[in-house]
Scaffold this active site. Sequence first.
Site, PDB file in Angstrom:
ATOM      1  N   HIS A 116      -3.453   3.761 -69.934  1.00  0.00           N
ATOM      2  CA  HIS A 116      -4.766   4.399 -69.910  1.00  0.00           C
ATOM      3  C   HIS A 116      -5.013   5.046 -68.555  1.00  0.00           C
ATOM      4  O   HIS A 116      -4.400   4.685 -67.546  1.00  0.00           O
ATOM      5  CB  HIS A 116      -5.862   3.365 -70.194  1.00  0.00           C
ATOM      6  CG  HIS A 116      -5.781   2.782 -71.563  1.00  0.00           C
ATOM      7  ND1 HIS A 116      -6.147   3.477 -72.689  1.00  0.00           N
ATOM      8  CD2 HIS A 116      -5.348   1.570 -71.995  1.00  0.00           C
ATOM      9  CE1 HIS A 116      -5.965   2.724 -73.755  1.00  0.00           C
ATOM     10  NE2 HIS A 116      -5.475   1.557 -73.362  1.00  0.00           N
ATOM     11  N   GLY A 143      12.849 -13.840 -74.483  1.00  0.00           N
ATOM     12  CA  GLY A 143      11.522 -13.993 -75.070  1.00  0.00           C
ATOM     13  C   GLY A 143      10.402 -13.757 -74.070  1.00  0.00           C
ATOM     14  O   GLY A 143      10.514 -14.095 -72.890  1.00  0.00           O
ATOM     15  N   SER A 161      13.789 -14.462 -69.854  1.00  0.00           N
ATOM     16  CA  SER A 161      12.511 -14.749 -70.515  1.00  0.00           C
ATOM     17  C   SER A 161      11.336 -14.654 -69.556  1.00  0.00           C
ATOM     18  O   SER A 161      11.417 -15.103 -68.410  1.00  0.00           O
ATOM     19  CB  SER A 161      12.541 -16.153 -71.113  1.00  0.00           C
ATOM     20  OG  SER A 161      13.506 -16.237 -72.119  1.00  0.00           O
ATOM     21  N   THR A 166       9.156  -3.592 -64.288  1.00  0.00           N
ATOM     22  CA  THR A 166       8.345  -2.495 -63.770  1.00  0.00           C
ATOM     23  C   THR A 166       9.191  -1.353 -63.222  1.00  0.00           C
ATOM     24  O   THR A 166       8.657  -0.296 -62.930  1.00  0.00           O
ATOM     25  CB  THR A 166       7.410  -2.986 -62.652  1.00  0.00           C
ATOM     26  OG1 THR A 166       8.207  -3.568 -61.612  1.00  0.00           O
ATOM     27  CG2 THR A 166       6.419  -4.014 -63.192  1.00  0.00           C
ATOM     28  N   ARG A 181      13.534  -8.770 -60.912  1.00  0.00           N
ATOM     29  CA  ARG A 181      14.453  -8.405 -59.828  1.00  0.00           C
ATOM     30  C   ARG A 181      15.853  -8.824 -60.249  1.00  0.00           C
ATOM     31  O   ARG A 181      16.025  -9.726 -61.084  1.00  0.00           O
ATOM     32  CB  ARG A 181      14.041  -9.049 -58.521  1.00  0.00           C
ATOM     33  CG  ARG A 181      14.102 -10.552 -58.538  1.00  0.00           C
ATOM     34  CD  ARG A 181      13.407 -11.182 -57.333  1.00  0.00           C
ATOM     35  NE  ARG A 181      13.496 -12.626 -57.371  1.00  0.00           N
ATOM     36  CZ  ARG A 181      12.825 -13.415 -58.174  1.00  0.00           C
ATOM     37  NH1 ARG A 181      11.992 -12.914 -59.060  1.00  0.00           N
ATOM     38  NH2 ARG A 181      12.964 -14.721 -58.130  1.00  0.00           N
TER      39      ARG A 181
END
Length: 199
Positions: A116, A143, A161, A166, A181
């Site tokens: 957004h 997961g 998991s 990013t 990382r």
Amino acid sequence: MSLEAQRAHILTGRMYNDLTDELVAARRRAVLLTNAYNDSFGAPQAHREALLRDLLGHVGPGAHFEPTFRCEFGYNISVGADFYANFDAVMLDGARITIGDNVLLGPRVSIYTSNHAIDPDERAAGGCYAKPVTIGDSVWIGGGVTINPGVTIGDGAIVGSGAVVTRDVPARVIAAGNPARILREITEQDATGWRPDAL
């Protein structure tokens, strides 16, 4: 503006109006098709793959989502051969989501291409933008992983998991954490020699 023109605009990465009648109708179509797919659990694989082909942009042979699967539009998603997603996969596909062959998604993996607007007035008016996500071949996503807009995950990588991805993950590494990382490379020492006929 037609749905096709809006799709083309969105794929450029520029801000778009998330509230147009055409996009609302496209989301409704995706909900109805994902409901039909999720309700078909246990039906023959050929029937389930036909439902996926109606929903997604490209479906390789042997693709499978455990119920429940949700997506925003579906038409911007491409999954390769022998793709498998465990239950509760979520894909927001304002931009393209391209997934290679032999990819495994653990339970509750979320892939987001859409975001957004930052400005509150633009956000309230439906302002969004989207960046593509690409996942290479033979990737395993654990997961509860969240994959954010604009990320590429290289061939043979593993994402542990609960990770929040990013930025790009190179090929043949293990990555985990929030933000994700690189923990280490995947090497020949990781091969155990196991084969399916060993049972």
